[in-house]
Design a protein around this motif. Structure first.
Motif, PDB file in Angstrom:
ATOM      1  N   ALA A  28       0.812  -1.216   0.000  1.00  0.00           N
ATOM      2  CA  ALA A  28       0.000   0.000   0.000  1.00  0.00           C
ATOM      3  C   ALA A  28       0.845   1.266   0.000  1.00  0.00           C
ATOM      4  O   ALA A  28       0.394   2.309  -0.478  1.00  0.00           O
ATOM      5  N   VAL A  29       2.079   1.180   0.522  1.00  0.00           N
ATOM      6  CA  VAL A  29       2.953   2.365   0.536  1.00  0.00           C
ATOM      7  C   VAL A  29       4.036   2.286  -0.538  1.00  0.00           C
ATOM      8  O   VAL A  29       4.974   3.077  -0.533  1.00  0.00           O
ATOM      9  N   GLY A  30       3.912   1.334  -1.452  1.00  0.00           N
ATOM     10  CA  GLY A  30       4.781   1.341  -2.621  1.00  0.00           C
ATOM     11  C   GLY A  30       5.791   0.227  -2.748  1.00  0.00           C
ATOM     12  O   GLY A  30       6.472   0.120  -3.766  1.00  0.00           O
ATOM     13  N   PHE A  31       5.937  -0.631  -1.734  1.00  0.00           N
ATOM     14  CA  PHE A  31       6.896  -1.728  -1.830  1.00  0.00           C
ATOM     15  C   PHE A  31       6.364  -2.810  -2.763  1.00  0.00           C
ATOM     16  O   PHE A  31       5.227  -3.270  -2.612  1.00  0.00           O
ATOM     17  N   PRO A 224      16.780   5.298   8.229  1.00  0.00           N
ATOM     18  CA  PRO A 224      17.863   6.158   7.785  1.00  0.00           C
ATOM     19  C   PRO A 224      17.547   7.630   8.057  1.00  0.00           C
ATOM     20  O   PRO A 224      16.445   8.107   7.771  1.00  0.00           O
ATOM     21  N   GLY A 225      18.512   8.315   8.636  1.00  0.00           N
ATOM     22  CA  GLY A 225      18.320   9.696   9.022  1.00  0.00           C
ATOM     23  C   GLY A 225      18.069   9.882  10.498  1.00  0.00           C
ATOM     24  O   GLY A 225      18.156  10.996  11.016  1.00  0.00           O
ATOM     25  N   SER A 226      17.777   8.786  11.195  1.00  0.00           N
ATOM     26  CA  SER A 226      17.534   8.877  12.635  1.00  0.00           C
ATOM     27  C   SER A 226      18.830   8.763  13.440  1.00  0.00           C
ATOM     28  O   SER A 226      18.823   8.985  14.651  1.00  0.00           O
ATOM     29  N   GLY A 227      19.921   8.402  12.783  1.00  0.00           N
ATOM     30  CA  GLY A 227      21.210   8.257  13.442  1.00  0.00           C
ATOM     31  C   GLY A 227      22.293   8.978  12.675  1.00  0.00           C
ATOM     32  O   GLY A 227      22.033   9.977  11.998  1.00  0.00           O
ATOM     33  N   THR A 257       5.290   2.886  10.841  1.00  0.00           N
ATOM     34  CA  THR A 257       6.149   2.578   9.700  1.00  0.00           C
ATOM     35  C   THR A 257       5.885   3.512   8.523  1.00  0.00           C
ATOM     36  O   THR A 257       6.817   4.021   7.898  1.00  0.00           O
ATOM     37  N   GLU A 258       4.627   3.760   8.215  1.00  0.00           N
ATOM     38  CA  GLU A 258       4.292   4.577   7.050  1.00  0.00           C
ATOM     39  C   GLU A 258       4.875   5.981   7.159  1.00  0.00           C
ATOM     40  O   GLU A 258       5.180   6.613   6.141  1.00  0.00           O
ATOM     41  N   GLN A 259       5.045   6.462   8.387  1.00  0.00           N
ATOM     42  CA  GLN A 259       5.578   7.804   8.591  1.00  0.00           C
ATOM     43  C   GLN A 259       7.104   7.834   8.660  1.00  0.00           C
ATOM     44  O   GLN A 259       7.693   8.898   8.865  1.00  0.00           O
ATOM     45  N   SER A 260       7.730   6.686   8.477  1.00  0.00           N
ATOM     46  CA  SER A 260       9.194   6.604   8.593  1.00  0.00           C
ATOM     47  C   SER A 260       9.900   6.482   7.252  1.00  0.00           C
ATOM     48  O   SER A 260      11.086   6.167   7.207  1.00  0.00           O
ATOM     49  N   LEU A 261       9.196   6.739   6.153  1.00  0.00           N
ATOM     50  CA  LEU A 261       9.718   6.400   4.830  1.00  0.00           C
ATOM     51  C   LEU A 261      10.224   7.592   4.028  1.00  0.00           C
ATOM     52  O   LEU A 261      10.540   7.447   2.837  1.00  0.00           O
ATOM     53  N   ASP A 262      10.356   8.753   4.639  1.00  0.00           N
ATOM     54  CA  ASP A 262      10.831   9.917   3.894  1.00  0.00           C
ATOM     55  C   ASP A 262      12.225   9.710   3.311  1.00  0.00           C
ATOM     56  O   ASP A 262      12.586  10.293   2.283  1.00  0.00           O
ATOM     57  N   TRP A 263      13.028   8.870   3.963  1.00  0.00           N
ATOM     58  CA  TRP A 263      14.397   8.634   3.525  1.00  0.00           C
ATOM     59  C   TRP A 263      14.472   8.011   2.136  1.00  0.00           C
ATOM     60  O   TRP A 263      15.476   8.164   1.440  1.00  0.00           O
TER      61      TRP A 263
END
Length: 274
Positions: A28-31, A224-227, A257-263
């Protein structure tokens, strides 16, 4: 520049949902691809359990790009059984079912965790056991053009696990596993970065042996981007060095999870057209 497929590891992503609902959530989110740790509690699942997994993948219209061998009781701390002399029958049975799943899904990449050293046996005996186990698995999977992946893990988080950087794996690939060309290095940025590996330099140097890549940041194993890890630069270096496999998202999201995909948009080598 070539683009690479992106896969979601549904054992660690979308955990806000029941496991069998996660393939659809990923789609649903593109994978278009998902991978998984061994999703069953023992080395052999029932036919109903296997059918349920494959049915969930098919209904979601995603492809299974990677699957772990049975690795013992991971929630209790196990990290594989390949080196364990007392558990080779389990691994053999698991390999047979792995091949069944591979034939039905098209999956061809399989992560075989080495296992933690146990003082009931010498290190040499456990190394020999692991090498035999990997060779056997590689021979079986070669019949379906499958590959066995060997993964270094983070120190301090995984017990007495002896593979801690890419060179540990390459030493095996160029040595006792030289006759098994379908055994490759799993390059996990979180585990290697946790161990102080220079990821960009290692990506360039180890690219010929890498069969799969997983991304998570460090510290924390978040998206990615959180560290602090140079994830974009490392992935770009891998592509420049010739890597053409999957990039797998295997991280613990710091929120839904859906909100963690900006990277994903920041990695211009990722093909996420779905």
């Amino acid at each position: 520049m070539p683009t690479l497929p992106l896969s979601a590891n549904i054992s660690i992503l979308f955990t806000e949902l029941p496991y069998l609902d996660r393939p659809a959530a990923a789609r649903a989110v593109g994978f278009e691809y998902v991978e998984s740790w061994w999703p069953f509690p023992g080395p052999i699942a029932s036919a109903e359990q296997v059918n349920a997994l494959i049915g969930a993948l098919e209904r979601a219209h995603v492809e299974l790009s990677g699957l772990n061998f049975f690795a013992g009781d991971m929630p209790s701390g196990d990290r594989g059984i390949a080196c364990r002399p007392d558990r080779q029958d389990e691994l053999g049975s698991n390999t047979e079912q792995l091949v069944e799943i591979a034939r039905r899904t098209g999956c061809r990449s399989f992560n075989l965790l080495y296992g933690q050293l146990d003082d009931r046996w010498s290190d040499a005996e456990q190394r020999d056991t692991a090498i035999r186990a990997v060779r056997t698995a590689a021979t079986v999977l070669a019949e379906i053009d499958g590959i066995v992946l060997l993964e270094p893990l983070a120190l301090g988080l995984n017990g007495a696990y002896p593979l801690v950087d890419g060179d540990d794996v390459v030493e095996l690939l160029e040595g006792p596993l030289r006759s098994a060309p379908n055994v490759r290095l799993l390059f996990d940025l979180f585990h290697l970065g946790s161990n102080g590996v220079d990821l960009v330099a290692a990506a360039e140097r180890l690219a010929p042996w890498i069969g799969h890549v997983q991304v998570a940041d460090c510290p924390g194993r978040g998206e990615p981007g959180s560290g602090d890890l140079p994830i974009e630069e490392t992935v770009a270096t891998l592509v420049a060095a010739g890597y053409r496999g999957v990039i797998a998202a295997e991280y613990q999201p710091t929120g839904p999870t859906e909100q963690s995909l900006d990277w994903v948009d920041r990695l211009d080598v990722i093909d996420q057209s779905g």
